[in-house]
Design an enzyme around this catalytic site. Structure first.
Site, PDB file in Angstrom:
ATOM      1  N   LEU A   1       0.786  -1.203   0.043  1.00  0.00           N
ATOM      2  CA  LEU A   1      -0.168   0.034  -0.011  1.00  0.00           C
ATOM      3  C   LEU A   1       0.862   1.159  -0.024  1.00  0.00           C
ATOM      4  O   LEU A   1       0.768   1.972   0.594  1.00  0.00           O
ATOM      5  CB  LEU A   1      -0.998  -0.053   1.344  1.00  0.00           C
TER       6      LEU A   1
ATOM      7  N   ILE B   1       1.327   3.747  -5.391  1.00  0.00           N
ATOM      8  CA  ILE B   1       0.677   3.092  -6.383  1.00  0.00           C
ATOM      9  C   ILE B   1      -0.576   2.198  -5.813  1.00  0.00           C
ATOM     10  O   ILE B   1      -1.802   2.228  -6.209  1.00  0.00           O
ATOM     11  CB  ILE B   1       1.730   2.424  -7.318  1.00  0.00           C
TER      12      ILE B   1
ATOM     13  N   SER C   1       0.656  -5.254   3.974  1.00  0.00           N
ATOM     14  CA  SER C   1       1.880  -4.643   4.197  1.00  0.00           C
ATOM     15  C   SER C   1       2.654  -5.058   5.334  1.00  0.00           C
ATOM     16  O   SER C   1       2.239  -5.696   6.033  1.00  0.00           O
ATOM     17  CB  SER C   1       1.471  -2.990   4.393  1.00  0.00           C
ATOM     18  N   ARG C   2       3.969  -4.575   5.098  1.00  0.00           N
ATOM     19  CA  ARG C   2       4.842  -5.103   6.439  1.00  0.00           C
ATOM     20  C   ARG C   2       4.115  -4.720   8.033  1.00  0.00           C
ATOM     21  O   ARG C   2       4.217  -5.409   8.605  1.00  0.00           O
ATOM     22  CB  ARG C   2       6.181  -4.714   6.319  1.00  0.00           C
TER      23      ARG C   2
ATOM     24  N   ILE D   1       1.129  -5.681 -11.589  1.00  0.00           N
ATOM     25  CA  ILE D   1       1.824  -4.347 -12.006  1.00  0.00           C
ATOM     26  C   ILE D   1       3.090  -3.871 -11.260  1.00  0.00           C
ATOM     27  O   ILE D   1       3.446  -2.747 -11.446  1.00  0.00           O
ATOM     28  CB  ILE D   1       0.752  -3.069 -12.021  1.00  0.00           C
TER      29      ILE D   1
ATOM     30  N   ARG E   1       6.540  -6.223 -10.259  1.00  0.00           N
ATOM     31  CA  ARG E   1       7.509  -6.950 -11.026  1.00  0.00           C
ATOM     32  C   ARG E   1       7.505  -8.257 -11.185  1.00  0.00           C
ATOM     33  O   ARG E   1       6.855  -8.912 -10.397  1.00  0.00           O
ATOM     34  CB  ARG E   1       9.214  -6.486 -10.256  1.00  0.00           C
TER      35      ARG E   1
ATOM     36  N   GLU F   1      11.766 -10.323 -19.272  1.00  0.00           N
ATOM     37  CA  GLU F   1      11.274  -9.230 -20.321  1.00  0.00           C
ATOM     38  C   GLU F   1      12.445  -8.904 -21.234  1.00  0.00           C
ATOM     39  O   GLU F   1      13.644  -8.683 -20.905  1.00  0.00           O
ATOM     40  CB  GLU F   1      10.848  -8.013 -19.641  1.00  0.00           C
TER      41      GLU F   1
ATOM     42  N   HIS G   1       4.484  -4.460 -19.797  1.00  0.00           N
ATOM     43  CA  HIS G   1       5.407  -3.805 -19.037  1.00  0.00           C
ATOM     44  C   HIS G   1       5.287  -2.167 -19.463  1.00  0.00           C
ATOM     45  O   HIS G   1       6.308  -1.491 -19.852  1.00  0.00           O
ATOM     46  CB  HIS G   1       6.839  -4.186 -18.806  1.00  0.00           C
TER      47      HIS G   1
HETATM   48  C1  8YV Z   1       8.956   1.205 -16.921  1.00  0.00           C
HETATM   49  C2  8YV Z   1       8.822   0.723 -14.404  1.00  0.00           C
HETATM   50  O1  8YV Z   1       9.151   0.064 -17.001  1.00  0.00           O
HETATM   51  O2  8YV Z   1       9.121   3.075 -13.580  1.00  0.00           O
HETATM   52  C3  8YV Z   1       9.350   1.884 -13.411  1.00  0.00           C
HETATM   53  O3  8YV Z   1       9.673   1.131 -12.366  1.00  0.00           O
HETATM   54  O4  8YV Z   1       8.638  -0.382 -14.399  1.00  0.00           O
HETATM   55  C4  8YV Z   1       8.186   1.476 -15.895  1.00  0.00           C
HETATM   56  O5  8YV Z   1       7.757   2.900 -15.684  1.00  0.00           O
HETATM   57  C5  8YV Z   1      10.207   2.191 -17.245  1.00  0.00           C
HETATM   58  O6  8YV Z   1      11.151   1.612 -16.241  1.00  0.00           O
HETATM   59  C6  8YV Z   1      10.094   3.532 -17.592  1.00  0.00           C
HETATM   60  O7  8YV Z   1      11.295   4.012 -18.188  1.00  0.00           O
END
Ligand code: 8YV
Length: 313
Positions: free
Chosen positions: A152, A155, A174-175, A230, A232, A261, A279
């Site tokens: 939390l 984002i 959250s932790r 959204i 990693r 990726e 991504h």
């Molecule tokens: C894009 C992101 O991958 O900001 C990040 O951590 O993963 C994304 O915004 C990219 O790195 C933006 O340049």
């Protein structure tokens, strides 16, 4: 003499022009013989432009002994050893806040696309199935469903606000519990996954969150549940995710990030219960321009002796 800047990952053309005007740029990203290039220009560079997709560890940074500041054009920096930079007194900046809304939008986009079967619906029309077979299968309502948010931070909070507007019940992991959120706190990700209809991974990447969405968590989301990522690719046990999607142990997923990726596991392409995005959650003209401008403005602040705009250390 203009400061010499090592460019391991360029930013946008408009901002690269600003950098070219203000500094002497060394484009490692374009170098044919990168080790030789690094050895030749690395010792002269006091600044660096990079991105969270570039692996910057202590060994690489040691090849730039004069380095004083690193400006990263992403908010995530799990590929960068910031502790090593800090130990050498090297400042590090990233791009928080300017991308929060876009990334939160994509979490909702993926959640709705999966649960309302947007891609299947599109195919239902294009293929003529609608005319031949009538109404497609019913989907799942958003209002009243349970959204479980893992992480939390900025984002995660923006995602929660969107879920609240859509009438969802909101729980989070959250932790530590956060005060006055109005959301249900779960100190255990698996318990949150068991409670939620949709589990949304919104944590940073890196060692602390690696594999946080484990096989047990995936199983707890269940055959009627949805997983959205959204954050990693490293946050989730990807082989377990694929297996659960293939077996139906996990109902569906919406993914913006992957372990590998830009060539994710080809198994994803064979699944019809997953929506795939490249991504690209921050990938809008407006947001990427703001992110790129932070690189320029942070470097300008550093070399002018002014406070950094978005420091990490
Ligand atoms: C894009 C992101 O991958 O900001 C990040 O951590 O993963 C994304 O915004 C990219 O790195 C933006 O340049």
């Amino acid at each position: 003499m203009k400061p010499e800047i090592f460019v391991s990952w360029p930013t946008l053309p408009r901002q690269m022009k600003q950098l070219e005007d203000a500094y002497t740029l060394h484009r490692y990203d374009q170098a044919a013989d990168k080790p030789a290039f690094l050895a030749e220009v690395g010792p002269r560079c006091t600044g660096m432009v990079t991105n969270g997709h570039f692996h910057l560890d202590a060994a690489f940074a040691d090849k730039l002994p004069a380095l004083k500041v690193v400006a990263c054009s992403s908010v995530g920096y799990d590929s960068i050893d910031v502790a090593a930079l800090t130990a050498r007194g090297i400042r590090f900046t990233n791009t928080p806040d300017v991308l929060t809304d876009d990334v939160a939008d994509v979490a909702i986009l993926l959640m709705l696309a999966v649960r309302r079967k947007l891609l299947q619906g599109d195919r239902w029309v294009r293929s003529g199935d609608w005319g031949r077979k009538g109404m497609m299968a019913l989907t799942r309502r958003t209002e009243g469903s349970r959204a479980g948010i893992v992480g939390l931070g900025r984002i995660g909070q923006a995602i929660a606000a969107r879920c609240a507007v859509m009438g969802q019940q909101i729980g989070y992991y959250s932790r530590r519990e956060k005060a006055d959120t109005g959301y249900a706190y779960f100190g255990d990700v698996t318990e949150l996954a068991r409670w939620a209809d949709v589990l949304i991974a919104a944590t940073p990447g890196g060692a602390e969150t690696q594999g946080l969405i484990s096989s047990a968590v995936i199983d707890a989301i269940g055959p009627d549940g949805t997983f959205i990522n959204i954050s990693r690719g490293s946050v989730v046990d990807e082989p377990a995710l694929i297996a659960a999607l293939q077996s139906g142990q996990l109902g569906a997923a919406g993914l913006d990030v992957y372990l590998n990726e830009p060539n994710p596991d080809p198994a994803f392409a064979g699944l019809d219960n997953v929506v795939l995005y490249p991504h690209h959650a921050s990938g809008t003209v407006e947001t990427r321009d703001k992110m790129a401008q932070l690189v320029v403005d942070n470097l300008a602040a550093f070399f002018a002796g002014r406070p950094l705009l978005t420091p990490v250390n």
